[in-house]
Design an enzyme around this catalytic site. Structure first.
Site, PDB file in Angstrom:
ATOM      1  CG  HIS A 282      -2.121  -0.810   1.129  1.00  0.00           C
ATOM      2  ND1 HIS A 282      -3.110  -0.580   0.206  1.00  0.00           N
ATOM      3  CD2 HIS A 282      -2.529  -1.895   1.849  1.00  0.00           C
ATOM      4  CE1 HIS A 282      -4.068  -1.464   0.346  1.00  0.00           C
ATOM      5  NE2 HIS A 282      -3.736  -2.284   1.338  1.00  0.00           N
TER       6      HIS A 282
ATOM      7  CB  CYS B 140      -1.691   2.829  -5.384  1.00  0.00           C
ATOM      8  SG  CYS B 140      -2.569   1.254  -5.341  1.00  0.00           S
TER       9      CYS B 140
ATOM     10  NE  ARG C   2      -1.586  -1.061  -8.990  1.00  0.00           N
ATOM     11  CZ  ARG C   2      -2.795  -0.548  -8.906  1.00  0.00           C
ATOM     12  NH1 ARG C   2      -2.949   0.779  -8.957  1.00  0.00           N
ATOM     13  NH2 ARG C   2      -3.847  -1.317  -8.774  1.00  0.00           N
TER      14      ARG C   2
END
Length: 240
Positions: A139, A208, A217
């Site tokens: 993340h 991300c 990305r």
């Protein structure tokens, strides 16, 4: 219905919606971090317990330090190691560039519930230290923000991984590359756009972009630079 009643009802609705938005923001910014801290600590404790009991795979062959971006794995007649247990932690990953205390467990698969506990190894990509591409996702924000500072990564930065018996030191080859989520070529055995022109032992990190979105990305690629047994202490790369 009087105008006063309409105004009061609308005002109460706005207050309710505002309160829900505030609660959601608190959950995203604060509570997911609390959840991640507990889950990550549990994964690390579990790994250390297994390692203390000797429940780890055999170490990979030693790799001497090299400046080559495409090191070739030495030939081996040993049987291929088994795949990692799905959803389970099997390694610890460190990036000194991102902070002295930056350390995260690596679990098998990249499902949402897995990434709430740490970093996730893409199923089907190479095993740690093996020929191919050991690809890992994390993340950017929420659940501990592991890759919040991902854009700070630079060529030459160390990415250090251990399976409890061996330290694997990878070196980043390029600044972060931006692409779209459907671009699966970035985790291919010889990753697309990486600059690597043949088989080697590579590592790919993905997260991300933008910081609070997921339309794109960010990718970094690294090559395996060196290995050493954990009994020799931490690699010098922790201090470089």
């Amino acid at each position: 219905m009087s105008v006063r009643l309409i105004v009061r009802t609308f005002s109460e609705l706005c207050i309710t919606v505002g309160a829900l938005i505030i609660l959601f923001v608190v959950y995203v910014l604060f509570w997911t971090g609390v959840e991640a801290a507990g889950a990550t600590e549990g994964q690390i404790d579990g790994l250390q317990d297994r390692w203390a009991r000797g429940s780890v795979s055999a170490p990979a062959p030693t790799v001497s330090p090299s400046s080559s971006p495409t090191p070739t794995a030495p030939a081996s007649t040993a049987p291929a190691p088994a795949a990692y247990a799905d959803g389970k932690a099997f390694a610890m990953l460190y990036i000194p560039r991102l902070g002295k205390g930056w350390e995260w467990p690596v679990l098998e698969n990249t499902e949402a519930r897995t990434l709430q506990k740490g970093l996730g190894h893409y199923r089907g990509t190479a095993l740690l230290g093996a020929t191919g591409n050991f690809a890992v996702a994390g993340h950017r924000r929420t659940y501990g923000d592991p890759f919040k500072d991902f854009p700070k990564l630079r060529p030459g930065d160390a990415v250090i991984v251990t399976d409890g018996t061996t330290w694997f030191t990878y070196r980043i080859d390029k600044k972060p590359y931006r692409t779209v989520p459907s671009d699966i070529g970035v985790i291919a055995p010889v990753p697309r756009k990486s600059g690597f022109d043949g088989p080697g032992r590579y590592l790919t990190l993905t997260t991300c972009d933008p910081e609070w979105g997921s339309s794109h990305r960010l990718i970094v690629w690294a090559h395996l630079d060196a290995t050493q047994p954990v009994t020799d202490g931490r690699p010098a790369a922790f201090h470089s």
